[in-house]
Design an enzyme around this catalytic site. Structure first.
Site, mmCIF file in Angstrom:
data_model
loop_
_atom_site.group_PDB
_atom_site.id
_atom_site.type_symbol
_atom_site.label_atom_id
_atom_site.label_comp_id
_atom_site.label_asym_id
_atom_site.label_seq_id
_atom_site.Cartn_x
_atom_site.Cartn_y
_atom_site.Cartn_z
ATOM 1 N N TYR A 1 -6.468 23.680 25.404
ATOM 2 C CA TYR A 1 -7.327 23.439 26.564
ATOM 3 C C TYR A 1 -6.633 23.818 27.865
ATOM 4 C CZ TYR A 1 -10.323 20.633 23.498
ATOM 5 O OH TYR A 1 -11.167 20.214 22.505
ATOM 6 N N ASP B 1 -22.405 15.362 18.556
ATOM 7 C CA ASP B 1 -23.228 15.672 19.728
ATOM 8 C C ASP B 1 -24.672 15.950 19.325
ATOM 9 O OD1 ASP B 1 -20.730 15.632 21.004
ATOM 10 O OD2 ASP B 1 -20.506 17.814 20.831
ATOM 11 N N ALA C 1 -21.020 18.113 15.575
ATOM 12 C CA ALA C 1 -21.779 17.292 14.621
ATOM 13 C C ALA C 1 -22.275 16.009 15.290
ATOM 14 C CB ALA C 1 -20.912 16.963 13.408
ATOM 15 N N ASN D 1 -23.563 19.867 24.881
ATOM 16 C CA ASN D 1 -24.110 20.177 23.556
ATOM 17 C C ASN D 1 -25.309 19.288 23.251
ATOM 18 O OD1 ASN D 1 -21.879 21.862 23.386
ATOM 19 N ND2 ASN D 1 -20.745 20.516 22.016
ATOM 20 N N LYS E 1 -21.470 6.273 13.718
ATOM 21 C CA LYS E 1 -21.308 7.423 12.834
ATOM 22 C C LYS E 1 -20.034 7.250 12.007
ATOM 23 C CE LYS E 1 -21.740 9.273 16.755
ATOM 24 N NZ LYS E 1 -21.716 10.124 17.978
ATOM 25 N N ASP F 1 -19.054 18.353 24.964
ATOM 26 C CA ASP F 1 -19.739 17.317 24.184
ATOM 27 C C ASP F 1 -21.094 16.904 24.755
ATOM 28 O OD1 ASP F 1 -18.446 15.905 26.329
ATOM 29 O OD2 ASP F 1 -18.335 14.086 25.126
#
Length: 320
Positions: A116, A273, A271, A49, A240, A46
């Site tokens: 992960y 990030d 998106a 990016n 957001k 994150d």
């Protein structure tokens, strides 16, 4: 809080933006490329990016990344990729025992899911050297971290990072934070929410996502999310809301901004990030909050129209 159609900033949010430092974890990404089970290896995460897109949007700004990697071949490949992208790696330490985390993307009926492997990630020890952490922050005008940056650390690491950020803020640095709530990374929801609010208390700019905030903090509406973060000590909150209107609170103003319409949505990875990078890129410009948010939304709109966390941008369509 006053509602306004457009808040014209008489001064940029940042007087200067010569250097940007992002803190967190970059991981190996294994992404499927065909139905035969073949995968392509890349690198993403994150806060990294955001660094990558910041470097694309503002090549004039020295963009650095603060993390910890291993000494193995894949760690060196990650460092080489960062260097090739123009991201400064001077403050990335190499751990002789640990390596980098990995995640694998699975696709089923067009939906993505993630697995992960990060327990032995060197980034979990990124805050163990408080002196190096403080020195890295001294050279940055804007410092960015996320809830994931905190979640991967142990209790002492979180305290060290938050203390360093608090000191940097007291010395005039601007601190930006995305809560990026990932409950699977935390021992409990209470630990997650309490730590996020501690992070908010040392931050000037906060960029949360409303759906997650409502789920875990019980916010009645998007305005309540913004008010909670303002009360914690933030000066600017930009919330957001998926494909919905972005809500901001800044200098006594509160308003919703409808993002520009996008075409087909291929992949929503990164998106938020990329939106953050688009917003940061204009912070030293005397323009309106509406223009800042619309530019950031255009960046995210391009990213979700292509597959992958890191995609090329058409800069001409962002400034138009």
């Amino acid at each position: 809080m006053t509602s306004s159609n457009q808040l014209q900033l008489t001064q940029p949010i940042l007087g200067q933006l010569n250097s940007f430092l992002s803190i967190g974890e970059c991981m190996v990404e294994m992404a499927p490329i065909d139905k035969a089970g073949d995968f392509r290896m890349g690198f993403a995460g994150d806060t990294f990016n955001t660094s990558w897109y910041m470097r694309t949007l503002r090549p004039d700004v020295k963009t650095g990344y603060f993390t910890r990697v291993g000494t193995d071949a894949v760690s060196q490949s990650m460092l080489d990729m960062m260097t090739d992208a123009g991201v400064d790696t001077d403050f990335i330490a190499q751990d002789p025992v640990r390596s980098v985390g990995l995640y694998l993307i699975s696709l089923k009926n067009g939906e993505r899911s993630f697995s992960y492997w990060r327990d032995q990630s060197a980034a979990r020890k990124l805050a163990q050297d408080a002196e190096t952490l403080s020195r890295a922050m001294q050279g940055a005008d804007l410092i960015y971290f996320s809830g994931i940056s905190l979640a991967i650390l142990d209790a002492q690491g979180r305290q060290t990072l938050l203390e360093a950020l608090s000191e940097a803020r007291a010395n005039g640095k601007r601190i930006a934070f995305d809560s990026n709530l990932r409950p699977r990374l935390w021992a409990s929801t209470d630990e997650m929410t309490s730590t996020v609010m501690k992070a908010a208390a040392v931050s000037d700019i906060i960029l949360p996502s409303y759906d997650d905030e409502a789920d875990f903090f019980g916010d009645a509406d998007i305005e309540a999310t913004g008010t909670r973060y303002l009360n914690a000590g933030a000066k600017t909150v930009v919330i957001k809301n998926g494909a919905g209107a972005v809500h901001y609170l800044h200098e006594g103003f509160s308003h919703h901004i409808d993002p520009p319409k996008v075409g087909s949505i291929i992949d929503t990875t990164s998106a938020g990030d990329s939106f953050n990078a688009g917003f940061f890129a204009g912070l030293d410009t005397a323009t309106s909050m509406e223009n800042l948010i619309r530019s950031a939304s255009k960046v995210a709109g391009q990213v979700i129209g292509r597959k992958g966390a890191l995609v090329p941008l058409d800069l001409s369509k962002i400034t138009s």
